[in-house]
Design a protein around this motif. Sequence first.
Motif, PDB file in Angstrom:
ATOM      1  N   UNK A 157     -29.339   5.981 -23.834  1.00  0.00           N
ATOM      2  CA  UNK A 157     -29.321   5.459 -22.461  1.00  0.00           C
ATOM      3  C   UNK A 157     -30.442   6.086 -21.641  1.00  0.00           C
ATOM      4  N   UNK A 158     -30.663   7.379 -21.841  1.00  0.00           N
ATOM      5  CA  UNK A 158     -31.730   8.078 -21.121  1.00  0.00           C
ATOM      6  C   UNK A 158     -33.095   7.526 -21.513  1.00  0.00           C
ATOM      7  N   UNK A 159     -33.286   7.270 -22.821  1.00  0.00           N
ATOM      8  CA  UNK A 159     -34.567   6.760 -23.294  1.00  0.00           C
ATOM      9  C   UNK A 159     -34.891   5.390 -22.708  1.00  0.00           C
ATOM     10  N   UNK A 160     -33.902   4.503 -22.671  1.00  0.00           N
ATOM     11  CA  UNK A 160     -34.122   3.173 -22.100  1.00  0.00           C
ATOM     12  C   UNK A 160     -34.476   3.281 -20.626  1.00  0.00           C
ATOM     13  N   UNK A 161     -33.710   4.085 -19.888  1.00  0.00           N
ATOM     14  CA  UNK A 161     -33.967   4.249 -18.457  1.00  0.00           C
ATOM     15  C   UNK A 161     -35.322   4.903 -18.206  1.00  0.00           C
ATOM     16  N   UNK A 162     -35.727   5.799 -19.122  1.00  0.00           N
ATOM     17  CA  UNK A 162     -37.017   6.488 -18.969  1.00  0.00           C
ATOM     18  C   UNK A 162     -38.178   5.511 -19.118  1.00  0.00           C
ATOM     19  N   UNK A 163     -38.142   4.671 -20.155  1.00  0.00           N
ATOM     20  CA  UNK A 163     -39.207   3.683 -20.344  1.00  0.00           C
ATOM     21  C   UNK A 163     -39.223   2.687 -19.186  1.00  0.00           C
TER      22      UNK A 163
END
Length: 238
Positions: free
Chosen positions: A149-155
Amino acid sequence: MTRIKSGNGPLLSNVHNANPVSRRNFLGYAGGAAVLAVALSACDKDDDDNNNDDGINLGSGDVGILNYAYALEQLEAAFYSKVLETPYTSMPAAESALLKDIRDHEIAHREFFKAALGSGAIQALTPNWGSLDFTKRDQVLATAKAFEDLGVAAYNGAGKLISTTTNGKAYLTLAGKIVSVEARHAAYIRDLISNGTFADDSVIDMNGLDKALAPTEVLMTANTFLTTKVSGRNLPTS
């Protein structure tokens, strides 16, 4: 259950020493890393003091954003590698196979950014898993969910920070291909934990859009899993 398949496209020609799966051109963008490496070679590295009191400096501009993505991919690759090295108790074969696919994707992402950044890449990061018990399925999957979830929000949050130059547009295209893979991972992990939660309102807003986070927010979380912290103090903010 259908496995997530790793790509079988042409090799990234300038990644000579990577794990074989990380050399595949999973992005469907032939020579992508080579193209980025040439473009980045023209960019000045923003700070020579890679280590400082604030942590490892990611840099500024597009180089900084790519290092930001590289740092996150390092962390995810290290996590899934650890999961497969020390599988949780009674891990089903189907889950093991799918987690292996995710691990391979994250390694491919990591090696892609490393090759693309060349001498501008930050150092290899050392994870710190703290009290995380890799033998406990609930702990492993909860951490995987948080990472994905963090990776998606980061991109999603970093896309607007990439420059509008020709090279910047190429970076944005590549980032879009990677974030779609991360979203597939997130959906799978979420459904492993609780079927049907792959796109609930904790990650999708009322407009049907995935949420986005600024680098400052993302790094606060990522740094809790790193022995040596990273600093995004020079990253663009708009």
